[in-house]
Scaffold this motif. Structure first.
Motif, PDB file in Angstrom:
ATOM      1  N   GLY A   1     134.245 -34.055  -5.733  1.00  0.00           N
ATOM      2  CA  GLY A   1     132.813 -33.792  -5.751  1.00  0.00           C
ATOM      3  C   GLY A   1     132.145 -34.369  -6.986  1.00  0.00           C
ATOM      4  O   GLY A   1     130.945 -34.579  -7.001  1.00  0.00           O
TER       5      GLY A   1
ATOM      6  N   ARG B   1     132.229 -17.079  -1.227  1.00  0.00           N
ATOM      7  CA  ARG B   1     130.900 -17.516  -0.827  1.00  0.00           C
ATOM      8  C   ARG B   1     130.860 -18.038   0.605  1.00  0.00           C
ATOM      9  O   ARG B   1     129.923 -17.791   1.340  1.00  0.00           O
TER      10      ARG B   1
ATOM     11  N   ARG C   1     121.493 -22.106 -11.742  1.00  0.00           N
ATOM     12  CA  ARG C   1     121.084 -22.134 -10.346  1.00  0.00           C
ATOM     13  C   ARG C   1     119.674 -22.712 -10.162  1.00  0.00           C
ATOM     14  O   ARG C   1     119.430 -23.500  -9.261  1.00  0.00           O
TER      15      ARG C   1
ATOM     16  N   LEU D   1     136.466 -29.723  -0.794  1.00  0.00           N
ATOM     17  CA  LEU D   1     136.420 -31.121  -1.210  1.00  0.00           C
ATOM     18  C   LEU D   1     135.193 -31.427  -2.076  1.00  0.00           C
ATOM     19  O   LEU D   1     135.054 -32.522  -2.592  1.00  0.00           O
ATOM     20  N   LYS D   2     134.299 -30.457  -2.191  1.00  0.00           N
ATOM     21  CA  LYS D   2     133.213 -30.623  -3.151  1.00  0.00           C
ATOM     22  C   LYS D   2     133.674 -30.173  -4.524  1.00  0.00           C
ATOM     23  O   LYS D   2     132.918 -30.231  -5.489  1.00  0.00           O
ATOM     24  N   GLY D   3     134.912 -29.666  -4.607  1.00  0.00           N
ATOM     25  CA  GLY D   3     135.447 -29.234  -5.880  1.00  0.00           C
ATOM     26  C   GLY D   3     135.272 -27.759  -6.156  1.00  0.00           C
ATOM     27  O   GLY D   3     135.557 -27.285  -7.243  1.00  0.00           O
ATOM     28  N   ILE D   4     134.767 -27.027  -5.164  1.00  0.00           N
ATOM     29  CA  ILE D   4     134.580 -25.592  -5.350  1.00  0.00           C
ATOM     30  C   ILE D   4     135.960 -24.929  -5.318  1.00  0.00           C
ATOM     31  O   ILE D   4     136.800 -25.269  -4.478  1.00  0.00           O
TER      32      ILE D   4
ATOM     33  N   GLU E   1     125.363 -25.884  -5.087  1.00  0.00           N
ATOM     34  CA  GLU E   1     126.631 -25.395  -5.644  1.00  0.00           C
ATOM     35  C   GLU E   1     127.463 -26.524  -6.260  1.00  0.00           C
ATOM     36  O   GLU E   1     128.200 -26.297  -7.209  1.00  0.00           O
ATOM     37  N   VAL E   2     127.321 -27.741  -5.735  1.00  0.00           N
ATOM     38  CA  VAL E   2     128.031 -28.867  -6.350  1.00  0.00           C
ATOM     39  C   VAL E   2     127.504 -29.121  -7.747  1.00  0.00           C
ATOM     40  O   VAL E   2     128.256 -29.383  -8.682  1.00  0.00           O
TER      41      VAL E   2
ATOM     42  N   ARG F   1     128.626 -26.466 -10.116  1.00  0.00           N
ATOM     43  CA  ARG F   1     130.052 -26.598 -10.381  1.00  0.00           C
ATOM     44  C   ARG F   1     130.343 -27.741 -11.355  1.00  0.00           C
ATOM     45  O   ARG F   1     131.091 -27.568 -12.318  1.00  0.00           O
ATOM     46  N   HIS F   2     129.736 -28.904 -11.111  1.00  0.00           N
ATOM     47  CA  HIS F   2     130.182 -30.080 -11.855  1.00  0.00           C
ATOM     48  C   HIS F   2     129.253 -30.533 -12.967  1.00  0.00           C
ATOM     49  O   HIS F   2     129.661 -31.236 -13.858  1.00  0.00           O
TER      50      HIS F   2
END
Lengths: 543, 315
Positions: free
Chosen positions: A94, B230, A130, B219-222, A120-121, A124-125
């Motif tokens: 991601g 979630r 939010r 695959l989004k890295g979560i 959320e991506v 996360r990265h």
């Protein structure tokens, strides 16, 4: 390792993948060598089961427990992904390498808003809060061409169209400016026009960001339109790779040649242009409408008028004896609804004349009508009873419509007619390949010697090469039986090869009917022109 | 969720209760019991019985009796007990309150245990943890409540003397004692519910974990845990709402056995007493109250479901 401009972003080096199965080791991938450089699009083309998706999972490090990796390396900017820990891989996914999936309606969580899934991506990265991620998400939806990004963020997946959803998926793939993106058949589940737009978006974003792209597809025509280089994969091995131009101009391998030849080419017509006697059609449909849905309860008790969903809107057309009438349109255009109305699976309003008889409703469709009008469905897996042997499946129409003597003999003959060995009679559907199953479905439809065969997307679930042979079989059967076909498909290239006339449908309406040879004329309706414009041209014509 | 849907469901409840009232009335009509005899006793004179029947409207046509009964019910009068001469409504509602207390405590305990058990089993599918959960579930489903109840009383009350064996003490009277009396029955009921619901959670979650959108999220890295919380749980737990609502049906009916064993004066026990005494108004009232409770709980479950899963668009 230092990266130079010459270092490929993604390099697969002599990589092999096995699966442990109950019946032994299955070699999914063997000695794969591939490289994708910055700014490049590499097309990976293969039929189902060729291992192209397995390769995607290998790169993403998302392998099932029974996967074994006997050798090779997968390098992302020089770093071997096989040596990374789970936590490292998780941080890669991601951010440095991401993926766009085939079907946006299954790859998005149905109970979370589109914005949540995009934001959320970023949280996360990119370490955003939010609120920041939400704002950034809006900007990204704008970038992928969605008109109302703020509203779209708040929508649930079922409130967006397939194209809109795929744009959201693409936005999340590009969200962290990854080095490499894998596109796994990103337009296969979409309509012709939508997939054309998605493809344009992909090309545009790719050029803008210079992301190294691995574009996986079964469709050579599609790949030739976007990719600069192509690798052809078959049974887990790369059989040929090179520049798109070279592959199409000088294919080195037989398999590549077969693949290129199997792509439908409207310039190469498979039926003769016949002129049909007017006035004596086999089927005439007059103002046939189909409505879905019941009146909502509150409307019913309060007497309010409720709108029903129209599946078909006063469709009128006719099919001549021995004619192949193609019906094209995007999903939801009412193609299958029409087929269902004609076979009595949907109630309809309006009139159908069949072979001189008037059919006013489902009740008029007696045994004689059903014998004459047969339908073949898209998925043979769903239309063949998994608990019946092929012999049982094929003897049913014989018992129903013909005489039931010498059944074994007749079933064998039917199998031979569709180029299957007689011994297949003793098998169950799951013991047959997809193409073989569809042949059984074809044999079943022809068992009653019908005058009209409705083919509802019957080649859509098949690989190109299998599709070519099934189409050939259908045309031969038509020659020997003289039956008419109503051939429903979304594949315009295919229908232009095999139909005499083509009916174009859009949102339940019949746009127009035109001779197949004339369908690309500039005089056609606006929607037809848009449709023709959106279809990827057959392999090689982009060169 | 459209107002249409809510309205439709509400009308359906009324409709269901109407049918239930018809059935209940029909059953009490064919029961071998004469209300007049019940009230005056075996030795009453024929004249006295006839007079009472006339007085109670028992000689009127059946449909008139039904209409008059329904009319009273609609005005909140569920009738007078033939056994005690008291109005049955308040008695039954008070009993329902005790049963609901038992039911909600059991459901609460079940949710606290069954959902984590189901999740553990699904996430560690095929491992030891999964097998242990499966074993417990099968045992819970296979053992009838009168067995688990008897064993529980034997072990925890008679042998260990940790808890009182039977009886009911209102929580308002003596909270500690009330709770102590509730522990065993609540546990016995929960065991069966846990078995049921943990298997449901497990299989739903296993399905959800194999969907494309879970893979896409990974695959989004979560991370695994975040994806589970979630993305997976919400979808996996939705069908559990329906199951829990259906289990309320079991709680109302199946709880009769448990109430009887532990001598809890809930609605199940009241109904048994009423049937034994051929107390027709009490039987009618009890069954009607149970049916109404069940309908309302399922209505709430459907609304909740539609609210949580926005895809559901009932018309």
């Amino acid at each position: 390792m230092t990266t130079t401009p010459e270092t490929p972003v993604l390099a697969i080096d002599n990589y092999s993948l096995d699966y442990d199965t109950a019946s032994g080791v299955f070699h999914a991938l063997r000695n794969i060598d591939l490289a994708v450089h910055r700014g490049e699009i590499l097309g990976l083309v293969g039929e189902s089961g060729s291992g192209k998706t397995s390769l995607a999972w290998s790169i993403m490090r998302y392998l099932p427990k029974n996967a074994r990796e006997p050798g090779g390396r997968i390098l992302l900017s020089g770093e071997n992904l096989l040596e990374k820990t789970d936590a490292q891989i998780e941080a890669f996914r991601g951010r440095r390498i991401s993926m766009v999936f085939q079907d946006p309606s299954t790859s998005l969580n149905p109970t979370l808003s589109l914005g949540t899934q995009l934001a959320e991506v970023l949280v996360r990265h990119r370490g955003l809060t939010r609120q920041q991620a939400w704002k950034e998400g809006e900007a990204m939806l704008d970038r992928v061409g969605l008109k109302t990004p703020a509203a779209m963020m708040n929508r649930m997946p079922h409130e967006a169209s397939g194209g809109e959803k795929q744009r959201v998926v693409i936005a999340s793939a590009f969200a962290c400016n990854p080095e490499c993106i894998i596109f796994d058949e990103p337009t296969t589940a979409l309509d012709v026009i939508t997939s054309c737009q998605i493809l344009d978006l992909f090309v545009e974003l790719q050029a803008e960001t210079g992301v190294a792209s691995l574009y996986i597809s079964h469709d050579l025509a599609l790949v030739s339109r976007t990719a600069s280089r192509v690798a052809v994969i078959r049974r887990g091995e790369i059989v040929e790779q090179g520049a798109v131009r070279d592959i199409f101009a000088r294919p080195q391998q037989d398999y590549t040649r077969e693949l290129i030849a199997a792509v439908p080419d409207p310039a190469h017509r498979l039926v003769g242009d016949r002129v049909f006697e007017t006035g004596k059609p086999l089927v005439r449909i007059e103002n046939v409408s189909v409505h879905y849905g019941r009146r909502p309860f509150l409307a019913a008790i309060t007497g309010r008028k409720a709108e029903r969903v129209a599946g078909n809107n006063a469709i009128s057309l006719s099919i001549n004896p021995g004619e192949v009438l193609g019906v094209v349109g995007e999903s939801g255009s009412g193609k299958s609804t029409l087929a269902k109305a004609m076979t009595g699976l949907n109630r309809f309003e309006g009139r159908i004349w069949f072979d001189g008889r008037e059919i006013r409703n489902v009740g008029d469709m007696d045994n004689a009508y059903r014998k004459d009008v047969q339908i073949i469905f898209q998925h043979p897996d769903a239309s063949l009873n998994p608990r019946q042997k092929i012999s049982e499946i094929l003897s049913r129409p014989l018992k129903l419509f013909g005489d039931a003597s010498h059944l074994d003999q007749k079933v064998g003959d039917m199998l031979e007619q569709v180029r299957l060995p007689r011994t297949h009679a003793q098998r169950y559907p799951h013991q047959l390949s997809g193409g073989e199953k569809q042949r059984v479905a074809i044999a079943r439809a022809f068992a009653s010697k019908p005058k009209l065969v409705i083919c509802d997307e019957i080649t859509s679930a098949l690989d190109v090469s299998v599709q070519a042979s099934v189409v050939q079989l259908l045309l031969e059967l038509q020659k020997t039986s003289g039956a008419s076909y109503l051939f429903i498909t979304h594949d315009l290239n295919l229908i232009r090869q095999i139909a005499h006339r083509i009916a174009v449908m859009y949102r339940g309406n019949l746009v127009e009917i035109a001779p197949a040879a004339d369908i690309d004329s500039p005089d056609r309706a606006e929607y037809t022109r848009r449709l023709i414009e959106a279809v990827p041209r057959p392999a090689g014509q982009y060169l | 969720m459209s107002p249409n849907y809510v309205a439709k469901r509400l009308v359906m409840i009324v409709y269901t209760l109407f049918i239930v009232s018809l059935i209940v009335f029909a059953i009490t009509q064919v029961l071998p019991a004469d209300a007049a005899v019940m009230m005056l006793g075996e030795n009453a004179t024929q004249e006295a019985l006839a007079a009472l029947r006339e007085n109670m409207g028992l000689n009127a046509p059946v449909w008139q009796q039904y209409a008059s009964w329904l009319g009273h019910v609609l005005r909140g009068d569920l009738g007078t007990s033939l056994r005690t001469g008291q109005p049955v409504g308040p008695v039954m509602l008070e009993a329902l309150g005790r049963s609901l207390l038992l039911a909600f405590l059991s459901i609460g305990l079940m949710l606290v245990l069954a959902i984590p058990l189901g999740i553990i089993a699904a996430v560690r599918r095929g491992k030891i943890a999964d097998m242990i959960v499966s074993l417990i579930s099968y045992a819970g489903v296979a053992l009838p409540e009168f067995v688990t109840a008897t064993v529980a009383v034997l072990v925890f009350a008679d042998l260990m003397k940790w808890l009182p064996p039977t009886g009911y003490v209102p929580l308002t009277e003596n909270f500690t004692s009330g709770i102590a009396h509730l522990v065993l029955p609540v546990c016995v009921i929960s065991v069966i519910l846990i078995a049921h619901v943990s298997r449901m959670v497990r299989s739903e979650l296993v399905d959800v974990l194999h969907t494309d959108y879970i893979r896409a999220a990974r695959l989004k890295g979560i991370s695994r845990g975040t994806v589970l919380r979630r993305h997976a749980l919400r979808n996996a737990l939705l069908p559990t709402i329906t199951i829990v609502a259906l289990d309320v049906g079991y709680l109302l009916g199946g709880v009769i056995v448990v109430e009887e064993i532990f001598a809890i004066p809930g609605i199940g026990r009241q109904l048994i007493v009423a049937i034994q005494a051929r107390d027709l108004p009490a039987i009618q009232a009890g069954v009607l109250i149970m049916a109404a409770t069940y309908s309302i709980v399922n209505f709430i479950a459907d609304i909740l479901y539609a609210w949580l899963d926005k895809r559901i668009q009932y018309d």
